[in-house]
Design an enzyme around this catalytic site. Structure first.
Site, short mmCIF file in Angstrom:
data_model
loop_
_atom_site.label_atom_id
_atom_site.label_comp_id
_atom_site.label_asym_id
_atom_site.label_seq_id
_atom_site.Cartn_x
_atom_site.Cartn_y
_atom_site.Cartn_z
N ILE A 127 0.85 -1.20 0.00
CA ILE A 127 0.00 0.00 0.00
C ILE A 127 0.89 1.25 0.00
CG2 ILE A 127 -1.73 1.33 1.32
CD1 ILE A 127 -2.68 -1.40 2.45
N HIS A 136 0.80 4.33 1.31
CA HIS A 136 0.00 5.05 2.31
C HIS A 136 0.00 6.54 2.01
CE1 HIS A 136 -0.37 1.48 4.75
NE2 HIS A 136 0.92 1.28 4.66
N VAL A 156 27.79 -9.18 2.80
CA VAL A 156 28.84 -8.44 3.50
C VAL A 156 29.04 -9.05 4.89
CG1 VAL A 156 29.46 -6.19 4.47
CG2 VAL A 156 28.39 -6.33 2.20
N LYS A 216 -0.87 -0.55 11.89
CA LYS A 216 -2.10 -0.14 11.19
C LYS A 216 -3.23 -1.14 11.36
CE LYS A 216 0.14 2.94 7.98
NZ LYS A 216 1.53 2.75 8.45
N GLU A 246 10.62 0.39 8.63
CA GLU A 246 9.40 -0.43 8.61
C GLU A 246 8.33 0.34 7.86
OE1 GLU A 246 8.11 -1.16 12.66
OE2 GLU A 246 8.68 0.82 13.30
C1 LIG Z 1 4.03 -7.15 7.12
C2 LIG Z 1 4.53 -5.89 6.48
C3 LIG Z 1 3.64 -5.00 5.88
C4 LIG Z 1 4.10 -3.83 5.30
N1 LIG Z 1 3.24 -3.05 4.59
C5 LIG Z 1 3.68 -1.91 4.00
C6 LIG Z 1 2.82 -1.13 3.22
O1 LIG Z 1 1.69 -1.51 2.93
N2 LIG Z 1 3.28 0.06 2.75
C7 LIG Z 1 4.54 0.50 3.03
O2 LIG Z 1 4.86 1.62 2.64
N3 LIG Z 1 5.41 -0.27 3.70
C8 LIG Z 1 5.02 -1.47 4.18
N4 LIG Z 1 5.88 -2.26 4.86
C9 LIG Z 1 7.26 -1.81 5.05
C10 LIG Z 1 8.13 -2.06 3.83
O3 LIG Z 1 7.95 -3.35 3.31
C11 LIG Z 1 9.59 -1.85 4.25
O4 LIG Z 1 9.70 -0.58 4.84
C12 LIG Z 1 10.57 -1.92 3.10
O5 LIG Z 1 10.36 -3.06 2.32
C13 LIG Z 1 11.99 -1.95 3.66
O6 LIG Z 1 12.88 -2.00 2.58
P1 LIG Z 1 14.43 -2.16 2.81
O7 LIG Z 1 15.06 -2.02 1.48
O8 LIG Z 1 14.86 -1.28 3.91
O9 LIG Z 1 14.60 -3.64 3.38
P2 LIG Z 1 14.70 -5.03 2.59
O10 LIG Z 1 13.68 -5.16 1.56
O11 LIG Z 1 14.76 -6.10 3.63
O12 LIG Z 1 16.10 -4.91 1.86
C14 LIG Z 1 17.33 -5.04 2.54
C15 LIG Z 1 18.26 -5.80 1.62
O13 LIG Z 1 19.54 -5.90 2.23
C16 LIG Z 1 20.07 -7.17 1.95
N5 LIG Z 1 21.08 -7.49 2.97
C17 LIG Z 1 20.87 -7.68 4.29
N6 LIG Z 1 22.04 -7.97 4.90
C18 LIG Z 1 23.00 -7.94 3.94
C19 LIG Z 1 24.40 -8.17 3.95
N7 LIG Z 1 25.05 -8.47 5.06
N8 LIG Z 1 25.06 -8.08 2.77
C20 LIG Z 1 24.42 -7.76 1.61
N9 LIG Z 1 23.08 -7.55 1.56
C21 LIG Z 1 22.39 -7.64 2.71
C22 LIG Z 1 18.85 -8.09 2.04
O14 LIG Z 1 19.06 -9.33 1.39
C23 LIG Z 1 17.78 -7.23 1.39
O15 LIG Z 1 17.68 -7.48 0.00
C24 LIG Z 1 5.47 -3.48 5.39
C25 LIG Z 1 6.37 -4.39 5.97
C26 LIG Z 1 5.91 -5.60 6.48
C27 LIG Z 1 6.87 -6.60 7.00
#
Ligand SMILES: Cc1cc2nc3c(=O)[nH]c(=O)nc-3n(C[C@H](O)[C@H](O)[C@H](O)COP(=O)(O)OP(=O)(O)OC[C@H]3O[C@@H](n4cnc5c(N)ncnc54)[C@H](O)[C@@H]3O)c2cc1C
Length: 479
Positions: free
Chosen positions: A47, A49, A171, A248, A333
């Site tokens: 979503i 938001h 890493v 939410k 998050e």
């Molecule tokens: C249940 C749920 C519902 C949600 N609903 C919504 C929503 O409706 N709307 C919204 O806006 N947000 C929502 N969110 C939040 C949203 O999904 C996250 O904020 C977002 O996906 C975070 O992205 P990111 O890139 O920080 O993390 P990630 O997608 O986890 O990416 C981090 C990356 O780092 C890599 N990584 C980790 N450690 C290492 C390492 N040591 N070396 C190399 N690579 C590494 C991982 O493999 C991964 O690919 C929701 C989350 C959840 C769990």
């Protein structure tokens, strides 16, 4: 020596890469998985938001509101499905109407357009609301997006503009060197002047290599039901209960591919990779969802899944310049997906620019190369497309109507799939009612043929997940 190394290719790392790609710089992105967007960014409610409920003044509020405003343009440039559906947050008792008024006030403080609806207006907008609903807060700017191609296409765009992506590079250590840091993965080492930590739920581990300033990121699991396509008119927008300290709440939403999601739960778990679902939690989700929507056909469930929110001890996104060589963008998050375009822009245009002055590339292109999406064409347009290439008429995934040529198309792109799951995320083959039971062998064979490898080498997901690992007695896995 790279000018910038980003660690983590989720939605945050990919949007940072896309925004930095417009500058003259030598950029590398390291990802531990076999594909981009393979952790939290693929397991959420999808979503976009509106930004009505984060506490005013927080990074969550700032980036959610800014990100929402950027979504339409970004999704046009990146050729990603985004439906600006609006959303409703409902009150199911007279007492809850007062809370809706507080939320309206908060929305105004965050600069978000909202409208309070009475019971009749809310039920006119969404006829399947539970009879108990007494009123609702309507947010017209909310929407739903295809979260899988959002990440893939943001990364493709970064790669098309010169960013280097290295998959399967986890890493495991970072050491300070003159003018930057040396990053160690299992098999390689990379030097970078500026390191950007975008490792989501693992963010504290990477940050701890560099700074004594510690924070915790805990995993907060959300379980879901996925319902098959059954009636496109059942629900046209996300429906939320009132938010609580747990988030939410249990919502119901259409997806950009017109399935429906019901969930997510919200419980802390010890293991950050615990993505199990359980009967008790799913029962509670069912009960709570039925408080806001009536007659949800749970018999249309095709699967359940879970995602883990990276919940930080700081209670807000951790987006900070630690020193002139290291930036954190972790603990992001919800609403991280909605905020991602704005976070990417802020890090590229402000935090990095404070450290080194980068000049804009003459030949930067913000758009990905378009390719046919037969499911979005009229039947006449589809017939014409099949005439030009009959492989668009050779259906591989019957549940979702995905053709052979659509799979071949994504294999040709600059951030191509290397596994069955990576193909599923890009074209939806295997997302339907049979969950890949029928198409998975055909997809595996197409991938093996394309990569010119034996079928036994094809992974379902990460390295080591081969689906046809052993040869049959006849010695041939191809048949
Ligand atoms: C249940 C749920 C519902 C949600 N609903 C919504 C929503 O409706 N709307 C919204 O806006 N947000 C929502 N969110 C939040 C949203 O999904 C996250 O904020 C977002 O996906 C975070 O992205 P990111 O890139 O920080 O993390 P990630 O997608 O986890 O990416 C981090 C990356 O780092 C890599 N990584 C980790 N450690 C290492 C390492 N040591 N070396 C190399 N690579 C590494 C991982 O493999 C991964 O690919 C929701 C989350 C959840 C769990």
């Amino acid at each position: 020596m790279y000018d910038i190394i980003i660690i983590g290719a989720g939605v945050i790392g990919s949007f940072i890469a896309r925004e930095l790609a417009k500058y003259e710089a030598n950029i590398l992105i390291l990802e531990k998985e076999n594909d981009v967007g393979n952790v939290t960014s693929m397991a959420n409610s999808a979503i976009v938001h509106s930004g009505y409920d984060p506490v005013p003044g927080t990074l969550k509020a700032k980036f959610n509101v800014l990100g929402n405003k950027q979504y339409k343009k970004v999704c046009e440039e990146l050729d990603v499905k985004f439906l600006q559906t609006g959303s409703l947050t409902v009150a199911i008792s007279e007492d809850q109407l007062t809370v809706l008024k507080d939320l309206e006030k908060r929305a105004h403080e965050n600069g978000v357009e909202v409208k309070l609806l009475n019971e009749k207006e809310a039920k006119q907008m969404v006829p399947n609301l539970n009879n108990a609903v007494r009123g609702a807060l309507y947010c017209p700017t909310a929407g739903v997006v295809d979260p899988f191609n959002l990440v893939v296409h943001a990364m493709e765009n970064a790669i098309d503009n010169g960013v280097n992506l290295a998959l399967n590079e986890e890493v495991i250590n970072i050491k300070q060197i003159k003018d930057g840091y040396r990053i160690f993965t299992k098999n390689h080492q990379f030097d970078g002047n500026i390191i950007i930590n975008a490792t989501g739920i693992n963010g504290e581990t990477i940050s701890d290599f560099v700074t004594a300033h510690h924070f915790d990121i805990k995993a907060r699991k959300g379980e879901y039901y996925v319902l098959d396509h059954f009636d496109n008119n059942f629900l046209s927008m996300p429906i939320f209960p009132l938010p609580s300290e747990k988030g939410k709440g249990i919502l119901m939403t259409p997806t950009s591919s017109l399935n429906y999601l019901v969930g997510p739960s919200s419980e802390f778990v010890d293991e950050k990779d615990d993505l199990s679902t359980d009967a008790l939690t799913l029962k509670q989700i069912r009960e709570q969802a039925l408080l806001i929507m009536k007659d949800i056909p749970f018999n249309m469930t095709i699967r359940t899944f879970a995602g883990n929110r990276p919940t930080p001890s700081t209670h807000d996104f951790i987006i900070e310049k630690v020193n002139n060589h290291f930036i954190n963008a972790v603990g992001i998050e919800s609403p991280g997906l909605a905020s991602a375009p704005a976070i990417g822009k802020y890090i590229a245009d402000e935090l990095v620019q404070e450290i080194i002055h980068l000049t804009i590339k003459q030949k930067y292109n913000p758009c990905v190369k378009k390719y046919p999406h037969p499911n979005m064409l009229s039947s006449q347009e589809r017939k014409e497309l099949i005439k030009t290439n009959p492989k668009y008429g050779h259906i591989i995934c019957k549940c979702e109507g995905v053709s052979e040529q659509e799979i071949l198309d994504v294999l040709e792109r600059s951030c191509p799939p290397h596994s069955i799951k990576a193909i599923k995320k890009r074209v939806r083959a295997g997302f339907g009612r049979c969950q890949g039971g029928m198409c998975q062998p055909l997809v595996a064979k197409l991938l093996a043929n394309y990569l010119k490898v034996d079928l036994s080498e094809i992974n379902y997901d990460e390295l080591g997940t081969q689906v046809a690992k052993f040869k049959t007695k006849a010695g041939d896995t191809d048949e």
